[in-house]
Motif scaffolding. Structure first.
Motif, PDB file in Angstrom:
ATOM      1  N   GLY A 103       0.778  -1.237   0.000  1.00 33.79           N
ATOM      2  CA  GLY A 103       0.000   0.000   0.000  1.00 33.79           C
ATOM      3  C   GLY A 103       0.805   1.280   0.000  1.00 33.79           C
ATOM      4  O   GLY A 103       0.255   2.362   0.206  1.00 33.79           O
ATOM      5  N   VAL A 128      -4.163  -5.737   0.366  1.00 36.16           N
ATOM      6  CA  VAL A 128      -3.273  -4.747   0.974  1.00 36.16           C
ATOM      7  C   VAL A 128      -2.858  -5.200   2.375  1.00 36.16           C
ATOM      8  O   VAL A 128      -3.703  -5.551   3.196  1.00 36.16           O
ATOM      9  CB  VAL A 128      -3.958  -3.368   1.073  1.00 36.16           C
ATOM     10  CG1 VAL A 128      -2.984  -2.328   1.619  1.00 36.16           C
ATOM     11  CG2 VAL A 128      -4.490  -2.935  -0.287  1.00 36.16           C
ATOM     12  N   LEU A 130      -2.380  -4.452   5.647  1.00 33.04           N
ATOM     13  CA  LEU A 130      -2.674  -3.436   6.662  1.00 33.04           C
ATOM     14  C   LEU A 130      -1.750  -3.618   7.862  1.00 33.04           C
ATOM     15  O   LEU A 130      -1.104  -2.672   8.323  1.00 33.04           O
ATOM     16  CB  LEU A 130      -4.144  -3.558   7.069  1.00 33.04           C
ATOM     17  CG  LEU A 130      -4.653  -2.643   8.175  1.00 33.04           C
ATOM     18  CD1 LEU A 130      -4.502  -1.181   7.794  1.00 33.04           C
ATOM     19  CD2 LEU A 130      -6.111  -2.967   8.503  1.00 33.04           C
ATOM     20  N   ILE A 157      -6.103   2.152   0.400  1.00 31.30           N
ATOM     21  CA  ILE A 157      -7.285   1.285   0.491  1.00 31.30           C
ATOM     22  C   ILE A 157      -8.542   2.064   0.118  1.00 31.30           C
ATOM     23  O   ILE A 157      -9.375   1.606  -0.668  1.00 31.30           O
ATOM     24  CB  ILE A 157      -7.415   0.691   1.911  1.00 31.30           C
ATOM     25  CG1 ILE A 157      -6.275  -0.295   2.182  1.00 31.30           C
ATOM     26  CG2 ILE A 157      -8.774   0.008   2.095  1.00 31.30           C
ATOM     27  CD1 ILE A 157      -6.201  -0.791   3.617  1.00 31.30           C
ATOM     28  N   ALA A 169      -8.092  -6.100   2.987  1.00 32.50           N
ATOM     29  CA  ALA A 169      -7.028  -5.709   3.918  1.00 32.50           C
ATOM     30  C   ALA A 169      -6.626  -6.946   4.718  1.00 32.50           C
ATOM     31  O   ALA A 169      -7.482  -7.714   5.159  1.00 32.50           O
ATOM     32  CB  ALA A 169      -7.511  -4.607   4.845  1.00 32.50           C
ATOM     33  N   CYS A 182      -8.002  -4.412  13.870  1.00 35.01           N
ATOM     34  CA  CYS A 182      -7.671  -4.339  12.435  1.00 35.01           C
ATOM     35  C   CYS A 182      -8.889  -4.696  11.597  1.00 35.01           C
ATOM     36  O   CYS A 182      -9.147  -4.071  10.561  1.00 35.01           O
ATOM     37  CB  CYS A 182      -6.515  -5.290  12.114  1.00 35.01           C
ATOM     38  SG  CYS A 182      -4.908  -4.754  12.734  1.00 35.01           S
ATOM     39  N   ALA A 186     -10.637  -2.295   8.875  1.00 31.51           N
ATOM     40  CA  ALA A 186     -10.881  -2.714   7.493  1.00 31.51           C
ATOM     41  C   ALA A 186     -12.341  -2.485   7.125  1.00 31.51           C
ATOM     42  O   ALA A 186     -12.649  -1.986   6.030  1.00 31.51           O
ATOM     43  CB  ALA A 186     -10.503  -4.179   7.312  1.00 31.51           C
ATOM     44  N   ALA A 191     -13.247  -2.314   3.187  1.00 28.29           N
ATOM     45  CA  ALA A 191     -12.498  -3.435   2.606  1.00 28.29           C
ATOM     46  C   ALA A 191     -12.882  -4.744   3.273  1.00 28.29           C
ATOM     47  O   ALA A 191     -13.295  -4.773   4.436  1.00 28.29           O
ATOM     48  CB  ALA A 191     -10.998  -3.198   2.767  1.00 28.29           C
TER      49      ALA A 191
END
Length: 210
Positions: A103, A128, A130, A157, A169, A182, A186, A191
């Motif tokens: 990313g 991606v 994260l 993102i 993510a 997380c 996301a 995502a």
């Protein structure tokens, strides 16, 4: 012979570079020379022509996705990624193409609209990394080359989602990462979310060092 591609999970993964703009403490590159029994260390980066010549010899229709990933950050080879994607999408098989990335695109290519270029080339989805619920945790565990990398990841993102690209993510199940937070982040970014397993080699070596 360098490994330009490898098979796993019904996908074909393209190994286009060993360079990266992060040095994640849990990255498999720090513990092994490859994955799934493939040696992914490159003696040189393959050219666009070398990649396409190799792909022309394969029945690409049997794969669920063709994925830019490998042992480095594919966006460092942006023009090659774009050219190979255009070639893949022009084929009659209806191939799905995915990019796995950290990313950092806007930091690597500040003068370019990378998301727009990826969308225009035909990238179907982007995964991606994260990897953290906060900037402090990200900087500690991912050790990015560029400043403000975590914010760049979040923005990437968002922009990819706005462009209509399917975005996932991901995080590694690693001590110090709040996976639940997380996942919520996301979701807030629009995502999908996926937890990646730490490689067995990494687990073994980390256990030995603890």
């Amino acid at each position: 012979m360098d490994t330009l591609y490898y098979e796993a999970h019904n996908n074909l993964y393209l190994n286009v570079t060993n360079r990266c703009t992060a040095d994640c403490v849990f990255c498999v590159r720090n513990f092994a020379d490859g994955v799934y029994g493939y040696d992914l260390r490159l003696s040189k980066e393959p050219s666009e022509k070398e990649i396409i010549d190799a792909l022309e010899k394969i029945n690409l229709a049997k794969y669920r996705e063709i994925v830019f990933t490998g042992f480095g950050e594919p966006i460092l080879r942006l023009d090659t990624v774009l050219a190979v994607t255009r070639w893949l999408k022009a084929r009659p098989e209806g191939i799905k193409v995915r990019l796995d990335t950290n990313g950092h695109a806007s930091l690597i290519w500040p003068e370019r609209d990378v998301v727009f270029e990826l969308k225009t080339a035909g990238i179907d989805s982007i995964s991606v990394s994260l990897n953290a619920e906060s900037e402090d945790t990200y900087n500690k565990l991912c050790r990015p080359v560029h400043e403000n990398a975590y914010q760049a990841v979040l923005t990437f993102i968002i922009e990819a989602r706005k462009a209509g690209i399917h975005v996932r993510a991901t995080v590694v199940d690693y001590p110090g990462i709040d996976v639940e937070k997380c996942g919520k982040l996301a979701e807030d970014l629009g995502a999908d979310f996926h937890v990646r397993e730490l490689s067995e080699t990494a687990k073994e070596q980390l256990d030995e060092g603890s």
